[in-house]
Design a protein around this motif. Structure first.
Motif, short mmCIF file in Angstrom:
data_model
loop_
_atom_site.label_atom_id
_atom_site.label_comp_id
_atom_site.label_asym_id
_atom_site.label_seq_id
_atom_site.Cartn_x
_atom_site.Cartn_y
_atom_site.Cartn_z
N VAL A 86 0.83 -1.20 0.07
CA VAL A 86 0.08 -0.05 0.13
C VAL A 86 0.86 1.23 -0.05
O VAL A 86 1.96 1.21 0.54
CB VAL A 86 -0.90 0.14 1.25
CG1 VAL A 86 -1.74 1.17 1.47
CG2 VAL A 86 -1.93 -1.33 1.26
N LEU A 138 -1.72 5.91 0.53
CA LEU A 138 -3.12 5.74 0.49
C LEU A 138 -3.86 6.94 1.21
O LEU A 138 -3.40 7.18 2.46
CB LEU A 138 -3.94 4.37 1.08
CG LEU A 138 -5.18 4.00 1.23
CD1 LEU A 138 -5.55 3.70 -0.42
CD2 LEU A 138 -5.36 2.80 2.01
N SER A 174 1.17 4.02 4.19
CA SER A 174 1.97 3.08 3.41
C SER A 174 2.48 1.85 4.19
O SER A 174 3.17 2.17 5.34
CB SER A 174 3.31 3.83 2.78
OG SER A 174 2.94 5.01 2.05
N ALA A 196 -10.38 0.47 1.96
CA ALA A 196 -9.95 0.77 0.61
C ALA A 196 -9.36 -0.10 0.06
O ALA A 196 -8.95 -0.24 -1.10
CB ALA A 196 -9.26 2.17 1.22
N MET A 242 -11.25 7.52 -2.73
CA MET A 242 -10.08 7.20 -2.26
C MET A 242 -8.85 7.41 -3.28
O MET A 242 -8.99 7.67 -4.59
CB MET A 242 -9.80 5.41 -1.77
CG MET A 242 -10.22 4.68 -3.09
SD MET A 242 -9.97 3.24 -2.73
CE MET A 242 -8.37 2.56 -2.84
N GLY A 294 -4.24 7.10 -4.09
CA GLY A 294 -2.94 6.28 -3.56
C GLY A 294 -2.91 4.88 -4.58
O GLY A 294 -3.61 4.70 -5.27
N VAL A 351 -2.46 0.55 -4.34
CA VAL A 351 -2.79 -0.48 -3.69
C VAL A 351 -2.34 -1.98 -4.66
O VAL A 351 -3.16 -2.09 -5.55
CB VAL A 351 -4.17 -0.75 -3.07
CG1 VAL A 351 -4.20 -2.17 -2.34
CG2 VAL A 351 -4.74 0.37 -2.25
N ALA A 402 -6.17 -0.09 -6.94
CA ALA A 402 -6.73 1.34 -6.92
C ALA A 402 -6.96 1.75 -8.40
O ALA A 402 -7.75 2.64 -8.66
CB ALA A 402 -5.72 2.36 -6.22
#
Lengths: 298, 333, 329
Positions: B9, B12, B30, B55, B67, B69, B71, B79
């Protein structure tokens, strides 16, 4: 875009932003349009003597005339000006619906709070009665009762309608009372020995104002339509000028079959608009106070 | 990214929409999870830990929030995936055991149909094979196959949670997210379920993101632990490293739990003050108003997610972590 | 099963209450309406009809009220609803027997169609919560909800029937046809039913749509729907088996509860279209002050509504296992 699929592309983001803003204002817009419409009708009722071009009962005009500059909505078969009748008809229609709404809410609040506060056997009996009246075909009952009373007055009609339409409100108010009872401030009041009457009036009632208001307007909506239906059937006071009685006489004179749309369309439209005003206010309050119907997280 | 990493991650963030505009509930989060590892994510309620779980699986509805960032689930960025591709990955690579198993099963369908819905949605239509698989799973979580014909309301809380775990293992996922899976259960059932999870995890080698408010439980069962506060990760490190946590919040959190074996007078010490209001968070470090070590800079400068040199991959988000005397906590080790 | 038993008991109580209301209504009115009636029709009636009216309206002032009530119940048990005055010497039960099937056909079918359409529209609105479709529909229904049935009926009649002449505007079938089960007769009946049926659907569909929309929105927020998404279950399955199946439950209860409300309004539609059902019969009876007929119709409509309620309850118990099968909770 369905609610079941999350996503985050920029375009959808912008659209979502628009919708988000939209949804926050919409309940307010609904309520505002509703209040605006209602005020317009109130104004029309108050100013009827000033605005109305002729006397609504004067019968000296040409019979069954179609709309013209002199008679914007034409005349009836007995030579009355329909626009004037429509404007004057606002008064009893508003009057009856607000009266009925008030009586019904009084009954609903009394029974709802009583059942919710007392619980036990009294609650059971009240709820049984509520559920029975709820499943009865109310408008049929209203028709039957008003047919037993020949030429019932508007107030009588209001009482008859209230008699058959309180259960909806009573159920909701009882549920809310039970909910409030579990709150600390009400528990504290009951524990400190305040009597039921005081608890009901000072702790519970002030905390469900929006609920009572929403139900009041819903009952008003129901009352406008029901009263008009009764008058259309020739029950109640059909000799007074009201929207329902205009419809009754229009139908009685076969307005439809002679194509006199100006006679039966406008009063129905007026009923519908007044009803919509009540419905909009009701929905607006509902959406503003029920968080689930707002598009907001989390 | 090494082959050994199951989930990564990166930066995020999550917003929820409210009446007064969007509010940020997760920010700059993260972390990584390695193959076969249990990562515990701890935090008070409202810290954003459950939102992280949602998320990571893209369960934040567009009507509720947004959301951003990255993933990375192995080589795919969840994402960025479109809806269709996302649906095929869901449950096959990552599954969830939710906070409230009580409400996570459809009340009007038999357990068996709910298994069937998952299998058929992923293209497995052989009824006999499907049924055999369900029986296998149900027995794996120590239940009898009769459970399959029951409706959720006929099962106890513990049974429902076992069913939820069985469902989560349906496709041998690489990662299972467990969001407070034992919170609603009593202590004895909780212990049973936790040991069941440990056993299954050892047997099948999947990775777990285990979310809980119970730091003590996490220290007992996880390989590594992350601490969340006010939408930020505050510290991450191995269980061994948490014997000497670096962040003042981690220390306070550890001390607020009674140590194992503690008796009598050794009562939990709470953290003074209240968690931050996400609609109106304090500036600088989110924890500074409650922190006993805070300086003026803590209220103005946002601390970075800093790697602790020479300590594996321990990270901390505190400006002053080097200055604070390293008192070892009187904890469980 | 315990659930259904409780409901059955409730309906029995409700029905007895209805009968009792029916019995006391004319007695509670200022100036017994039947008194006036007797002076109007009295001479024309045979002794038997006279007797039944006396029992129904309480003209035996000298008898104790509970005695009158028992006599009244006895009469009902024998299916004797009295004699119509306006259609003398036709019996009330006979008149109702001819009108009831038409009402069941028109109002029953239209209400069910309206419910189904409303559920579909409401679900779509909820899935597209806040979108263009949802906004348009909820605004539109605010208005359809507010207009009286009979006026929509008049407008339909005027526009489609009178101006365009697409559909017949009155009756249940053409007067020159003899009722048979032939294709042409059935077709004729359907053509006659279309306008009144459209009116009923148009005015009541908004009610179901708005309710279904709101319950679906609530259901979509439930954990099991979110979890179904996490499981990668296809959208179709989620919407039908997870959101839909659960969201419809409170609507079935609502369907039962508002039956009296909806049916009452729908019945007025018959009057505008001179449809030979109970509504129209009631209208005739009211106009001619035919009290025995009015009383009979009120009773039969109440009974039908209670029966429809019971059907809704049975459906509910079939759809919700928590009611059907007992369990731990």
């Amino acid at each position: 875009m369905s609610a079941a699929s999350p996503s985050s592309t920029p375009a959808q983001g912008a659209f979502r932003k628009f919708r988000e803003r939209n949804s926050r204002i919409l309940p307010n817009i609904k309520a505002r349009i509703g209040v605006g419409l209602l005020l317009a009708f109130v104004l029309l009722a108050v100013l009827a003597p000033v605005i109305s071009p002729y006397s609504p009962t004067y019968t000296g005009f040409s019979l069954g005339a179609s709309p013209s500059p002199a008679h914007l909505l034409g005349t009836t078969r007995s030579g009355q000006d329909i626009l004037s009748q429509l404007i004057w008809g606002t008064r009893p229609s508003l009057d009856v619906s607000l009266t009925t709404g008030s009586i019904t809410m009084l009954v609903a609040v009394a029974i709802g709070i009583l059942a919710g506060l007392l619980e036990g056997i009294i609650d059971e009996i009240l709820m049984l009665a509520t559920n029975i009246v709820l499943v009865l075909p109310s408008i049929v009952l209203v028709i039957v009762i008003s047919s037993y009373i020949s030429a019932a007055s508007d107030v009588t009609i209001s009482f008859i309608i209230a008699l058959t339409s309180w259960p909806w409100g009573a159920r909701v108010i009882r549920a809310q009372t039970l909910h409030l009872k579990s709150k600390d401030f009400v528990k504290a009041a009951i524990a400190s020995g305040e009597n039921h009457f005081r608890v009901a009036f000072f702790e519970i009632l002030p905390n469900m104002f929006s609920l009572v208001a929403a139900n009041f307007f819903f009952t008003c909506l129901y009352a406008v339509v029901t009263v008009a239906s009764l008058q259309f059937l020739g029950l109640g006071n059909i000799n007074a000028i009201s929207w329902g009685s205009i419809l009754y006489w229009a139908n009685n004179s076969n307005a439809l079959m002679i194509g006199a749309w100006w006679w039966f369309l406008p009063p129905g439209l007026a009923i519908g608009l007044l009803g919509a005003a009540f419905a909009l206010i009701n929905f607006g309050i509902d959406e503003l106070t029920n968080p689930r119907l707002r598009r907001e997280g989390p | 990214m090494t082959d050994n990493t199951v989930l990564r991650v990166d930066s995020l963030w999550v917003d929820y929409y409210t009446r007064s505009g969007p509010i940020r509930v997760v920010q700059d989060v993260s972390f990584e999870i390695r193959r076969g590892e249990i990562l515990g994510l701890a935090g008070e309620s409202g810290s954003g830990k459950s939102t992280v779980a949602q998320a990571v699986t893209r369960l934040i509805r567009p009507t509720v929030g947004r959301m951003g960032g990255d993933v990375w689930l192995q080589d795919e960025n969840i994402a960025q995936l479109d809806r269709k591709a996302l649906r095929h990955i869901k449950w096959k690579k990552v599954s969830i055991v939710a906070q409230s198993a009580m409400n996570s099963l459809n009340p009007v369908l038999r357990i068996r149909s709910q298994f069937d819905d998952i299998l058929q949605s992923h293209g497995q239509r052989n009824r006999q094979k499907n049924f055999a698989r369900m029986c296998e799973l149900i027995e794996m979580v120590s239940l009898s196959a009769e459970v399959l014909d029951a409706f959720p309301h006929q099962l106890s809380g513990g049974m429902k949670q076992r069913v939820a775990i069985a469902m989560a293992l349906l496709f041998h996922p690489d990662l299972v997210i467990m969001d407070e899976p034992t919170t609603a259960l009593d202590v004895i059932v909780e212990r049973e379920i936790v040991s069941e999870i440990k056993r299954l995890q050892r047997q099948f080698g999947f990775s777990v993101l285990f979310i809980s408010h119970d730091l003590d439980l996490l220290l007992r069962m996880a390989d590594r632990v992350a601490i969340m506060y006010g939408g930020y990760l505050m510290e991450i490190g191995s269980v061994q490293e948490f014997a000497h946590p670096l962040h003042p919040y981690s220390r306070a959190l550890l001390q607020s739990f009674p140590a194992i074996g503690a008796v009598g007078a050794e009562r939990r010490r709470g953290i003074p003050g209240y968690p931050p209001d996400p609609a109106n968070p304090p500036g600088g470090c989110r924890f500074h108003p409650r922190c006993s070590h805070s300086s003026e800079r803590c209220g103005s400068d946002l601390p970075v997610w800093e790697a602790v040199e020479g300590a594996g991959d321990q990270r901390v988000r505190c400006i002053r972590w080097r200055e604070i005397p390293n008192e070892s906590h009187t904890g469980s080790d | 099963m315990r659930y259904l038993m409780r409901r059955i008991i409730f309906y029995v109580v409700a029905f007895v209450a209805t009968i009792t209301i029916n019995f006391f209504l004319p007695r509670a009115m200022p100036g017994n309406p039947a008194e006036a009636l007797m002076s109007k029709f009295g001479g024309r009636l045979n002794p038997l009809a006279l007797k039944s009216i006396e029992i129904a309206f309480g003209l035996h002032e000298h008898e104790p009220i509970w005695n009158q009530y028992l006599q009244y119940l006895g009469q009902l048990l024998h299916g004797n609803l009295g004699t119509s005055l306006a259609y003398y010497p036709a019996s009330v039960s006979g008149l109702i027997g001819t009108a009831l099937p038409w009402t069941l056909f028109l109002v029953g079918l239209s209400t069910i169609i309206s419910f189904v359409i409303g559920i579909i529209i409401g679900s779509i609105s909820a899935w597209r919560f806040g979108g263009a479709f949802d906004t348009f529909m909820s605004t539109f229904f605010t208005f359809t909800y507010a207009f009286p049935y009979f006026w929509i009926a008049l407008a339909c009649l005027y526009l489609i029937g009178y101006l365009w002449g697409v559909f017949p505007i009155s009756g249940a079938y053409s007067m020159d046809l003899v009722p048979t089960l032939s294709g042409s007769f059935v077709f004729n009946v359907i053509r006659h039913a279309i306008l009144p049926s459209l009116t009923i659907i148009f005015t009541s569909v908004g009610y179901w749509a708005v309710n279904m929309r709101n319950t679906t929105i609530t259901t979509l927020a439930e954990d099991y729907v979110t979890m179904a998404e996490a499981k990668g279950i296809t959208l179709r399955r989620i919407l039908l088996r997870y959101a839909g199946r659960n969201a419809i439950l409170p609507n079935i209860t609502g369907f039962a509860m508002s039956m009296g409300f909806i049916v009452g309004g729908a019945i007025l539609t018959e009057i505008v279209f001179s449809y030979p059902g109970l509504g129209n019969l009631l209208f005739q009876a009211v106009q001619q002050e035919d009290y025995p007929l009015i009383q009979g119709i009120l009773m039969i409509i109440s009974f039908s509504v209670l029966a429809a309620n019971f059907v809704a309850d049975v459906t509910y118990s079939l759809l919700d296992p928590r009611v059907r099968v007992g369990g731990n909770q």
